[in-house]
Design a protein around this motif. Structure first.
Motif, mmCIF file in Angstrom:
data_model
loop_
_atom_site.group_PDB
_atom_site.id
_atom_site.type_symbol
_atom_site.label_atom_id
_atom_site.label_comp_id
_atom_site.label_asym_id
_atom_site.label_seq_id
_atom_site.Cartn_x
_atom_site.Cartn_y
_atom_site.Cartn_z
ATOM 1 N N ASN A 136 0.694 -1.163 0.057
ATOM 2 C CA ASN A 136 -0.018 -0.010 0.177
ATOM 3 C C ASN A 136 0.643 1.273 -0.084
ATOM 4 O O ASN A 136 0.278 2.402 -0.072
ATOM 5 C CB ASN A 136 -0.863 0.190 1.199
ATOM 6 C CG ASN A 136 -2.073 -1.066 1.230
ATOM 7 O OD1 ASN A 136 -2.522 -1.379 0.084
ATOM 8 N ND2 ASN A 136 -2.217 -2.000 2.251
ATOM 9 N N THR A 137 1.933 1.178 0.175
ATOM 10 C CA THR A 137 3.036 2.366 -0.076
ATOM 11 C C THR A 137 3.922 2.310 -1.098
ATOM 12 O O THR A 137 4.423 1.136 -1.535
ATOM 13 C CB THR A 137 3.755 2.653 1.362
ATOM 14 O OG1 THR A 137 4.839 1.661 1.560
ATOM 15 C CG2 THR A 137 2.817 2.645 2.572
ATOM 16 N N GLU A 138 4.399 3.421 -1.637
ATOM 17 C CA GLU A 138 5.347 3.555 -2.752
ATOM 18 C C GLU A 138 6.609 2.924 -2.444
ATOM 19 O O GLU A 138 7.344 2.253 -3.394
ATOM 20 C CB GLU A 138 5.308 4.927 -2.931
ATOM 21 C CG GLU A 138 3.995 5.488 -3.716
ATOM 22 C CD GLU A 138 4.528 7.129 -4.255
ATOM 23 O OE1 GLU A 138 4.878 7.884 -3.343
ATOM 24 O OE2 GLU A 138 4.167 7.284 -5.546
ATOM 25 N N HIS A 159 -0.816 10.491 -3.065
ATOM 26 C CA HIS A 159 0.736 10.417 -3.255
ATOM 27 C C HIS A 159 1.519 11.603 -3.616
ATOM 28 O O HIS A 159 1.144 12.232 -4.531
ATOM 29 C CB HIS A 159 0.903 9.043 -4.150
ATOM 30 C CG HIS A 159 0.279 7.941 -4.013
ATOM 31 N ND1 HIS A 159 0.561 6.954 -2.929
ATOM 32 C CD2 HIS A 159 -0.625 7.126 -4.670
ATOM 33 C CE1 HIS A 159 -0.242 5.997 -2.691
ATOM 34 N NE2 HIS A 159 -0.904 6.193 -4.132
#
Length: 336
Positions: A107-109, A207
């Motif tokens: 779920n995170t870059e 983002h």
């Protein structure tokens, strides 16, 4: 492969200025030689499709062994369809295809990036590919520079993406498109009717990188400089060479000033470092902290250790993350 040889490619395919530029970049920068095994990361977006098309078109003359790898992060409902799309493209190009699927949604870059490089490295190791090729562009380089600048960074962060980086002893990450902007890859895909898979997450403004891409860069283009992407990428290129020089110089100073104390405590001769410019002092301390801290040192950590070079005897730092402290003992700074 000479320029004369490359000109003969016009008989075999549609030869564009972008083909010529990438051929020249690979040759002049010695990114990889002929007859090498290349694992090309293809997401299905315009940059990666442009990359794989260019490499496949150049393949006959360079005699590369090319394969396509796709990483399914499972963070979109259409991620499986995206993977099938890339697999079908690989089949249509008669190119080997490898798929890595995350065991759980990412779920995170930052997590996605780390997992992606790990996945690509495992594929390369398993099937003997010496190079992993990605489609990062000058636009990515400009965005990364801005992202790191806004967060706070030194020259290492501002150099942004580099042309090549070792991932293991035998596998190197290569980015051949760092002089090509995203608008150029879009035009190339349109020219060859490449079926771009639109990633909906690229439009999600939660983002920070997407806000830089969708809002900040267009604003800078319109209000300051239409060539802002190329100029920022060029700045990153200049900084890359300077960072390499500074790192090598700092390493020489560090080796001269370092010693092992009792119980393998690290000792640095501050009288030697006192002769070095401040930029080198900071970089030496940064190199040391990178080895002893659980995470990358920040500016405060580096300044705290650098200040001991001129501090009174018996001066001591408060604990760094992980519990290490540094104390001045005569001519030496001891870390334990």
């Amino acid at each position: 492969m000479s320029d004369n040889e490359s000109s003969k490619l016009t008989d075999d395919m549609s030869w564009t200025p972008l083909h010529a530029q990438i051929h020249r970049t690979i040759r002049v920068r010695h990114l990889f030689e002929r007859d090498k095994n290349l694992l090309v990361a293809v997401s299905g977006g315009q940059d990666s499709l442009c990359l794989i098309k260019l490499l496949l078109d150049l393949q006959p003359k360079w005699e590369w062994n090319i394969a396509i790898a796709h990483c399914d992060h499972c963070w979109r409902e259409d991620s499986q369809a995206n993977a099938h799309h890339v697999e079908n493209l690989a089949k249509s190009w008669n190119t080997p295809f490898y798929l890595k699927t995350a065991n759980q949604p990412i779920n995170t870059e930052a997590t996605a990036r780390n997992w992606r490089y790990q996945a690509l490295t495992k594929i390369a190791q398993c099937y003997n590919y010496q190079y992993i090729i990605t489609g990062h562009t000058a636009s990515d380089r400009a965005e990364t520079l801005l992202y790191n600048l806004i967060r706070g960074t030194g020259t290492d962060g501002l150099q942004a993406l580099t042309w090549q980086r070792p991932l293991t002893e035998n596998i190197t990450l290569i980015r051949p498109l760092l002089e090509i902007t995203r608008s150029q890859t879009e035009q190339f895909c349109q020219k060859f009717h490449l079926p771009i898979w639109e990633d909906s997450t690229n439009q999600n403004l939660k983002h920070p990188r997407n806000r830089i891409r969708q809002q900040l860069i267009p604003y800078l283009k319109e209000n300051f400089n239409p060539q802002v992407e190329a100029n920022l990428a060029q700045t990153a290129e200049l900084l890359q060479a300077e960072v390499e020089f500074l790192e090598q110089t700092a390493l020489q100073w560090r080796l001269e000033a370092s010693a092992k104390g009792d119980k393998d405590n690290l000792q640095i001769n501050r009288r030697i470092l006192l002769k070095a410019p401040l930029a080198i002092q900071r970089r030496v301390m940064r190199q040391i902290l990178q080895e002893i801290l659980p995470h990358a040192p920040n500016f405060e950590h580096i300044e705290k250790l650098t200040a001991l070079i001129t501090a009174p005897n018996r001066s001591q730092t408060d604990p760094f993350p992980g519990g290490s402290t540094a104390i001045v003992q005569g001519d030496w700074i001891t870390l334990n």
